[in-house]
Write a protein that holds these residues in place. Structure first.
Motif, PDB file in Angstrom:
ATOM      1  N   GLN A   1       6.468   0.168  10.325  1.00 31.05           N
ATOM      2  CA  GLN A   1       7.649  -0.147  11.132  1.00 31.05           C
ATOM      3  C   GLN A   1       8.084   1.024  12.014  1.00 31.05           C
ATOM      4  OE1 GLN A   1      11.828  -2.429  11.096  1.00 31.05           O
ATOM      5  NE2 GLN A   1      10.986  -1.955   9.121  1.00 31.05           N
TER       6      GLN A   1
ATOM      7  N   ASP B   1       3.709   5.331   5.338  1.00 31.89           N
ATOM      8  CA  ASP B   1       3.698   3.964   5.837  1.00 31.89           C
ATOM      9  C   ASP B   1       4.553   3.940   7.095  1.00 31.89           C
ATOM     10  OD1 ASP B   1       4.151   1.343   6.495  1.00 31.89           O
ATOM     11  OD2 ASP B   1       4.478   0.646   4.439  1.00 31.89           O
TER      12      ASP B   1
ATOM     13  N   GLU C   1       7.589   5.542   3.157  1.00 34.18           N
ATOM     14  CA  GLU C   1       7.992   5.347   4.553  1.00 34.18           C
ATOM     15  C   GLU C   1       8.841   6.576   4.926  1.00 34.18           C
ATOM     16  OE1 GLU C   1       9.943   1.149   4.708  1.00 34.18           O
ATOM     17  OE2 GLU C   1       9.499   1.622   2.620  1.00 34.18           O
TER      18      GLU C   1
ATOM     19  N   LYS D   1       2.604  -3.760  12.935  1.00 32.03           N
ATOM     20  CA  LYS D   1       3.670  -4.250  13.824  1.00 32.03           C
ATOM     21  C   LYS D   1       3.436  -3.931  15.311  1.00 32.03           C
ATOM     22  CE  LYS D   1       7.207  -5.163  10.478  1.00 32.03           C
ATOM     23  NZ  LYS D   1       7.254  -4.550   9.156  1.00 32.03           N
TER      24      LYS D   1
ATOM     25  N   PHE E   1       9.362  -0.874   1.217  1.00 32.99           N
ATOM     26  CA  PHE E   1       8.800  -2.162   1.615  1.00 32.99           C
ATOM     27  C   PHE E   1       7.411  -1.911   2.174  1.00 32.99           C
ATOM     28  CE2 PHE E   1       7.853  -5.741   4.390  1.00 32.99           C
ATOM     29  CZ  PHE E   1       8.125  -6.797   3.537  1.00 32.99           C
ATOM     30  N   HIS E   2       6.401  -2.449   1.477  1.00 35.24           N
ATOM     31  CA  HIS E   2       5.023  -2.277   1.953  1.00 35.24           C
ATOM     32  C   HIS E   2       4.356  -3.621   2.207  1.00 35.24           C
ATOM     33  CE1 HIS E   2       5.414   1.986   1.263  1.00 35.24           C
ATOM     34  NE2 HIS E   2       5.661   1.824  -0.012  1.00 35.24           N
TER      35      HIS E   2
ATOM     36  N   GLY F   1       0.410  -5.492   7.940  1.00 32.15           N
ATOM     37  CA  GLY F   1       0.847  -4.261   7.287  1.00 32.15           C
ATOM     38  C   GLY F   1       0.560  -4.296   5.791  1.00 32.15           C
ATOM     39  N   ALA F   2       0.760  -5.457   5.180  1.00 26.82           N
ATOM     40  CA  ALA F   2       0.518  -5.580   3.747  1.00 26.82           C
ATOM     41  C   ALA F   2      -0.945  -5.298   3.410  1.00 26.82           C
ATOM     42  CB  ALA F   2       0.905  -6.975   3.266  1.00 26.82           C
TER      43      ALA F   2
HETATM   44  C1  LIG Z   1       6.667  -4.948   7.851  1.00 26.94           C
HETATM   45  C2  LIG Z   1       6.197  -3.832   7.001  1.00 26.94           C
HETATM   46  C3  LIG Z   1       5.044  -3.941   6.210  1.00 26.94           C
HETATM   47  C4  LIG Z   1       4.281  -5.239   6.078  1.00 26.94           C
HETATM   48  O1  LIG Z   1       3.734  -5.680   7.267  1.00 26.94           O
HETATM   49  P1  LIG Z   1       3.253  -7.209   7.403  1.00 26.94           P
HETATM   50  O2  LIG Z   1       2.521  -7.221   8.699  1.00 26.94           O
HETATM   51  O3  LIG Z   1       4.481  -8.057   7.384  1.00 26.94           O
HETATM   52  O4  LIG Z   1       2.376  -7.479   6.233  1.00 26.94           O
HETATM   53  C5  LIG Z   1       4.618  -2.826   5.509  1.00 26.94           C
HETATM   54  N1  LIG Z   1       5.315  -1.683   5.553  1.00 26.94           N
HETATM   55  C6  LIG Z   1       6.426  -1.542   6.295  1.00 26.94           C
HETATM   56  C7  LIG Z   1       7.144  -0.222   6.314  1.00 26.94           C
HETATM   57  C8  LIG Z   1       6.919  -2.613   7.025  1.00 26.94           C
HETATM   58  O5  LIG Z   1       8.051  -2.488   7.727  1.00 26.94           O
END
Ligand SMILES: *Cc1c(COP(=O)(O)O)cnc(C)c1O
Length: 423
Positions: free
Chosen positions: A248, A245, A212, A274, A160-161, A125-126
């Protein structure tokens, strides 16, 4: 090995070149040779089945974390296992100058599910966030004619990204940032849910607003009514790209296939991760052709991004989530609502609990920070054989996100245990 220490009962992971490791030895080894970037519990998980996990002493737990929402179909799903087994015997990864059998099919599938036009695959995700930042900056310079080096990206506080330097540069959480500067410049942070703040923050140099639809790590924060619709309108009027985003919240987690469907708004760019791969890491950035075509050969890439193993797994993952008219997504909506009702009822008189909130099977229990921390409750829950998540320290929210196969019968058992652990 010390004969008094019981070796772990976990048949697959305990043997390494004939040596048997006890739980205590594994914990001690990690303590000595591993880093401590996670608060780690002295529990060794060895096996997963559906919504349950088994540790090295044979104890079963109810998994209400599901790997931070990634495990949508439950652990050890036979179809995912079959796909991975077959594909590893066929081809796992190749040079990305070649096509593989699965990526094009997955690209088309994701576009038809979202109404977007083009897809770029990464692994985490990052990385999807970093890719998004590159895409919207390039668009700002090439299409919006922002002077070179001046592009700004607006983000919401409490976001959270991910954990790359770029993603923590966008974060407002001290714990994620402390000691890691200097940061990537160009992020403007505004409060989540505040449309007037967005209006004030937009300038001719603004490339995008990244948000998000429901903040996960930031505390399961639901936007106020009308907010995302107003955001969409404002971004269109001011020629700012709107990015959701959904790493999740995507693929059924909140009771809709994508969380933005709750508000009927369509973004210009979507980040997925995810649950896209569940067992094998894969992330994706989806967007309009005008934007995604700005990536030319050599401008971006990843060794494993879009590899045949990950793409085959993602195709099976999507098949599982969308089959029978999205039965798993409907289950998420139905059981999620039932669980929030049951939790609200069980925790109504609990002075430690401020609120139960969420959408679908993304549920937060907001705790009174003056009385108890989410980490303490999470530790209590382990004693009650429940694995839960917590969110960022400042939000003090216990996060529940079981696999989408979670049923009403599981709710009744687990709510009792949660009520006990909340004190
Ligand atoms: C978990 C998450 C990320 C990061 O994903 P990773 O695979 O851990 O790098 C990015 N954005 C959101 C909204 C997340 O929940």
């Amino acid at each position: 090995m010390d004969a008094s220490v019981k070796p772990t009962r976990c048949s697959n992971s305990r043997v390494w070149k004939g040596k048997l490791f006890s739980t205590a030895e594994l914990v001690a080894l990690h303590d000595e040779y591993g880093t401590h970037h996670y608060k780690s519990y002295p529990v060794v998980m060895c096996r997963g089945r559906g919504v349950r996990l088994q540790d090295s002493d044979g104890i079963w737990y109810s998994d209400l974390n599901a790997t931070y929402s990634a495990i949508a179909a439950g652990h050890a799903n036979p179809e995912l296992r079959r796909t991975i087994y077959r594909q590893t015997g066929r081809l796992t990864s190749i040079s990305n100058i070649f096509q593989n059998e699965h990526a094009p099919v997955l690209e088309q599938k994701l576009c038809s599910l979202t109404g977007q036009q083009k897809v770029l695959f990464m692994n985490s995700g990052a990385e999807a966030f970093d890719t998004t930042v590159k895409a919207v900056r390039k668009w700002a310079y090439r299409v919006k004619c922002v002077p070179t080096g001046k592009a700004k990206i607006i983000v919401a506080r409490g976001n959270f990204h991910g954990r790359t330097l770029c993603a923590i540069s966008a974060s407002s959480e001290r714990k994620y940032r402390e000691g890691f500067g200097p940061f990537v410049p160009g992020f403007v942070k505004i409060p989540f849910g505040d449309i007037a703040a967005l209006e004030r923050a937009i300038t001719p140099e603004t490339a995008a607003f990244i948000i998000e639809p429901i903040q996960g790590e930031g505390g399961i924060n639901i936007p106020p009514p009308g907010y995302l619709q107003a955001v969409r309108k404002l971004c269109t009027q001011r020629n700012v790209l709107l990015v959701f985003d959904e790493v999740q919240t995507g693929l059924g987690r909140t009771g809709k296939l994508f969380a933005y469907e709750h508000w009927g708004v369509k973004p210009d760019l979507i980040m997925l991760g995810k649950a896209l791969g569940q067992y094998i890491p894969i992330s994706a950035v989806l967007g309009k052709a005008e934007l995604m075509e700005l990536f030319s050969p050599g401008s971006h890439g990843s060794t494993f991004g879009g590899n045949p193993l990950a793409c085959a797994t993602a195709l099976t993952s999507i098949e599982l989530i969308t089959r029978d008219d999205c039965a798993l997504v409907r289950n998420s909506a139905d059981v999620g609502e039932y669980m929030r009702e049951q939790l609200s009822e069980a925790l109504r008189k609990n002075p430690n609990v401020l609120e139960v909130r969420g959408e679908g099977l993304l549920i937060g229990i907001a705790l009174d920070p003056k009385r108890v921390s989410a980490d303490e409750v999470r530790t209590n829950l382990l004693r009650h054989r429940v694995v839960a998540g917590s969110t960022s320290k400042s939000s003090n929210v216990l996060r529940l996100s079981p696999a989408l196969i979670y049923g009403r019968k599981h709710v009744d058992v687990d709510v009792r245990r949660i009520a006990q652990a909340c004190g």
